[in-house]
Design a protein around this motif. Structure first.
Motif, PDB file in Angstrom:
ATOM      1  N   LYS A 170      16.708  -3.270 -10.285  1.00  0.00           N
ATOM      2  CA  LYS A 170      16.320  -4.276 -11.359  1.00  0.00           C
ATOM      3  C   LYS A 170      15.675  -3.864 -12.340  1.00  0.00           C
ATOM      4  O   LYS A 170      15.888  -4.524 -13.665  1.00  0.00           O
ATOM      5  CB  LYS A 170      15.389  -5.304 -10.407  1.00  0.00           C
ATOM      6  N   PHE A 171      14.786  -2.951 -12.303  1.00  0.00           N
ATOM      7  CA  PHE A 171      14.073  -2.465 -13.493  1.00  0.00           C
ATOM      8  C   PHE A 171      14.507  -0.971 -14.330  1.00  0.00           C
ATOM      9  O   PHE A 171      13.661  -0.221 -14.593  1.00  0.00           O
ATOM     10  CB  PHE A 171      12.605  -2.268 -13.273  1.00  0.00           C
ATOM     11  N   ASN A 172      15.921  -1.086 -14.125  1.00  0.00           N
ATOM     12  CA  ASN A 172      16.584   0.050 -15.025  1.00  0.00           C
ATOM     13  C   ASN A 172      16.131   1.495 -14.627  1.00  0.00           C
ATOM     14  O   ASN A 172      16.031   2.243 -15.436  1.00  0.00           O
ATOM     15  CB  ASN A 172      16.342   0.153 -16.340  1.00  0.00           C
ATOM     16  N   GLY A 173      16.027   1.552 -13.507  1.00  0.00           N
ATOM     17  CA  GLY A 173      15.858   2.997 -12.764  1.00  0.00           C
ATOM     18  C   GLY A 173      14.425   3.644 -13.063  1.00  0.00           C
ATOM     19  O   GLY A 173      14.362   4.699 -12.993  1.00  0.00           O
ATOM     20  N   VAL A 174      13.647   2.876 -13.587  1.00  0.00           N
ATOM     21  CA  VAL A 174      12.299   3.365 -13.790  1.00  0.00           C
ATOM     22  C   VAL A 174      11.522   3.229 -12.486  1.00  0.00           C
ATOM     23  O   VAL A 174      11.283   2.296 -11.828  1.00  0.00           O
ATOM     24  CB  VAL A 174      11.448   2.278 -14.854  1.00  0.00           C
ATOM     25  N   ARG A 175      10.676   4.522 -12.511  1.00  0.00           N
ATOM     26  CA  ARG A 175      10.282   4.916 -11.184  1.00  0.00           C
ATOM     27  C   ARG A 175       8.674   4.769 -11.534  1.00  0.00           C
ATOM     28  O   ARG A 175       8.264   5.355 -12.439  1.00  0.00           O
ATOM     29  CB  ARG A 175      10.515   6.292 -10.562  1.00  0.00           C
ATOM     30  N   THR A 207       0.749  -1.306   0.019  1.00  0.00           N
ATOM     31  CA  THR A 207       0.042  -0.229  -0.112  1.00  0.00           C
ATOM     32  C   THR A 207       0.789   1.326   0.163  1.00  0.00           C
ATOM     33  O   THR A 207       0.925   2.449  -0.655  1.00  0.00           O
ATOM     34  CB  THR A 207      -0.821  -0.012   1.190  1.00  0.00           C
ATOM     35  N   ARG A 208       1.792   1.327   0.772  1.00  0.00           N
ATOM     36  CA  ARG A 208       2.904   2.364   0.813  1.00  0.00           C
ATOM     37  C   ARG A 208       3.647   2.650  -0.561  1.00  0.00           C
ATOM     38  O   ARG A 208       3.570   3.710  -0.773  1.00  0.00           O
ATOM     39  CB  ARG A 208       3.729   2.253   1.978  1.00  0.00           C
ATOM     40  N   PHE A 209       3.785   1.640  -0.893  1.00  0.00           N
ATOM     41  CA  PHE A 209       4.561   1.715  -2.322  1.00  0.00           C
ATOM     42  C   PHE A 209       3.695   2.106  -3.589  1.00  0.00           C
ATOM     43  O   PHE A 209       4.121   2.876  -4.389  1.00  0.00           O
ATOM     44  CB  PHE A 209       5.313   0.340  -2.700  1.00  0.00           C
ATOM     45  N   ILE A 210       2.506   1.799  -3.505  1.00  0.00           N
ATOM     46  CA  ILE A 210       1.454   2.049  -4.591  1.00  0.00           C
ATOM     47  C   ILE A 210       1.184   3.540  -4.323  1.00  0.00           C
ATOM     48  O   ILE A 210       0.999   4.307  -5.232  1.00  0.00           O
ATOM     49  CB  ILE A 210      -0.002   1.167  -4.333  1.00  0.00           C
ATOM     50  N   LYS A 211       0.809   4.234  -3.271  1.00  0.00           N
ATOM     51  CA  LYS A 211       0.547   5.419  -2.864  1.00  0.00           C
ATOM     52  C   LYS A 211       1.858   6.348  -3.385  1.00  0.00           C
ATOM     53  O   LYS A 211       1.471   7.242  -4.034  1.00  0.00           O
ATOM     54  CB  LYS A 211       0.475   5.815  -1.441  1.00  0.00           C
ATOM     55  N   SER A 212       2.934   5.929  -3.114  1.00  0.00           N
ATOM     56  CA  SER A 212       3.993   6.962  -3.375  1.00  0.00           C
ATOM     57  C   SER A 212       5.478   6.109  -3.490  1.00  0.00           C
ATOM     58  O   SER A 212       6.188   6.008  -2.409  1.00  0.00           O
ATOM     59  CB  SER A 212       4.177   8.100  -2.445  1.00  0.00           C
ATOM     60  N   PRO A 213       5.603   5.586  -4.728  1.00  0.00           N
ATOM     61  CA  PRO A 213       6.825   4.734  -4.818  1.00  0.00           C
ATOM     62  C   PRO A 213       8.082   5.580  -4.625  1.00  0.00           C
ATOM     63  O   PRO A 213       9.051   5.151  -4.180  1.00  0.00           O
ATOM     64  CB  PRO A 213       6.704   4.072  -6.315  1.00  0.00           C
ATOM     65  N   GLY A 214       8.074   6.781  -5.091  1.00  0.00           N
ATOM     66  CA  GLY A 214       9.317   7.609  -5.129  1.00  0.00           C
ATOM     67  C   GLY A 214       9.642   7.981  -3.739  1.00  0.00           C
ATOM     68  O   GLY A 214      10.915   7.938  -3.052  1.00  0.00           O
TER      69      GLY A 214
END
Length: 281
Positions: free
Chosen positions: A100-105, A77-84
């Motif tokens: 792992k995913f090439n710096g894509v935020r 939930t925390r990640f979905i709300k604000s991954p950055g």
């Protein structure tokens, strides 16, 4: 409690249990859970499927099959709300995913509590079914997210250059859209150039799934569009609606007039040249 029958013999009064209401009460939570999971499936397709799959491997972001077993729900939930914010806080899991995913935020996702609950219900349902058992419907994907290949297929289906799987009639027989060539499409139904802009994703999706109406209903009752055809045609209509300028209403008549005049002049030329040709012979 004892009562007496007509013959005077006592009998035990029977209490009947209302079976049907009881079964309905027991089934209600399961039906509610299924409905919530269906809403989550739509949400996943519209908001998540561009970057994530459900049991089909990593894409731009990780495969989310079983994510609520791998990660704590509060963390998800925390990640979905604000991954950055989670990445910038130094969270080790978020930092590992970023590498792992090439710096894509992933952008922040402003979901309501109800939307998030439905998404989690869908993820849990898919996890329970196993990989490959919960592939989202292609018809639920946003029409504006289509690839050029999907748009091109939608045009072929609309024009009839590619036959519909169940044998239905091509849209061009009754409808026109911008840029269909010299003759254009039919005029029995409305012009669909701005149908997607007018109806939006929420209106277009069920319209293509049901194809109701006094003419379309009987025509497609036994030949509905499959989900991939629904999506391709929706993608094509979304693409043609991007140009906000109004199509020329007299386009077809002008071009048909030019073609007709050329045909008449050609016929007259043949008629006048025929006697001289016979005389030379």
């Amino acid at each position: 409690m004892r009562t007496r029958e007509l013959g005077g013999r006592p009998r035990q009064e029977r209490t009947l249990v209302p079976i049907i209401p009881l079964l309905a009460l027991l089934a209600a939570p399961a039906a509610l859970a299924q409905g919530t999971a269906r809403q989550g499936a739509q949400l996943f397709t519209q908001r998540c499927a561009t970057c994530h799959s459900m049991g089909e491997g990593d894409r731009i972001g990780p495969d989310l099959h079983g994510v609520l077993e791998r990660r704590d729900e509060a963390w998800v939930t925390r990640f979905i709300k604000s991954p950055g914010a989670l990445i910038d806080s130094g969270d080790p899991v978020a930092t590992e995913l970023l590498a792992k995913f090439n710096g894509v935020r992933m952008p922040d996702q402003a979901l309501s509590d109800a939307e998030r609950d439905s998404l989690y219900a869908f993820i849990r349902d898919c996890t329970q079914k196993g990989k490959g058992g919960c592939k989202p419907s292609p018809a639920e994907k946003m029409g504006t997210d289509a690839t050029p290949e999907e748009v091109a297929r939608g045009r072929r289906l609309f024009e009839g250059a590619e036959s519909l799987k169940n044998g239905g009639a091509a849209c061009i027989g009754c409808h026109d859209v911008r840029g269909l060539g010299v003759a254009g499409g039919g005029t029995l139904g409305p012009n669909l150039t701005f149908a997607f802009a007018r109806m939006g994703e929420k209106g277009m999706r069920p319209a293509l799934a049901k194809l109701e109406g006094p003419m379309m209903g009987p025509l497609y009752a036994k030949a509905p569009l499959d989900e991939e055809e629904q999506y391709a045609i929706k993608a094509y209509l979304a693409d043609v609606s991007r140009d906000g300028s109004r199509p020329r209403g007299d386009r077809d008549f002008f071009y048909l007039g030019v073609v007709g005049m050329a045909a008449v002049l050609g016929f007259i030329g043949v008629m006048f040249s025929a006697p001289s040709t016979r005389g030379l012979s």
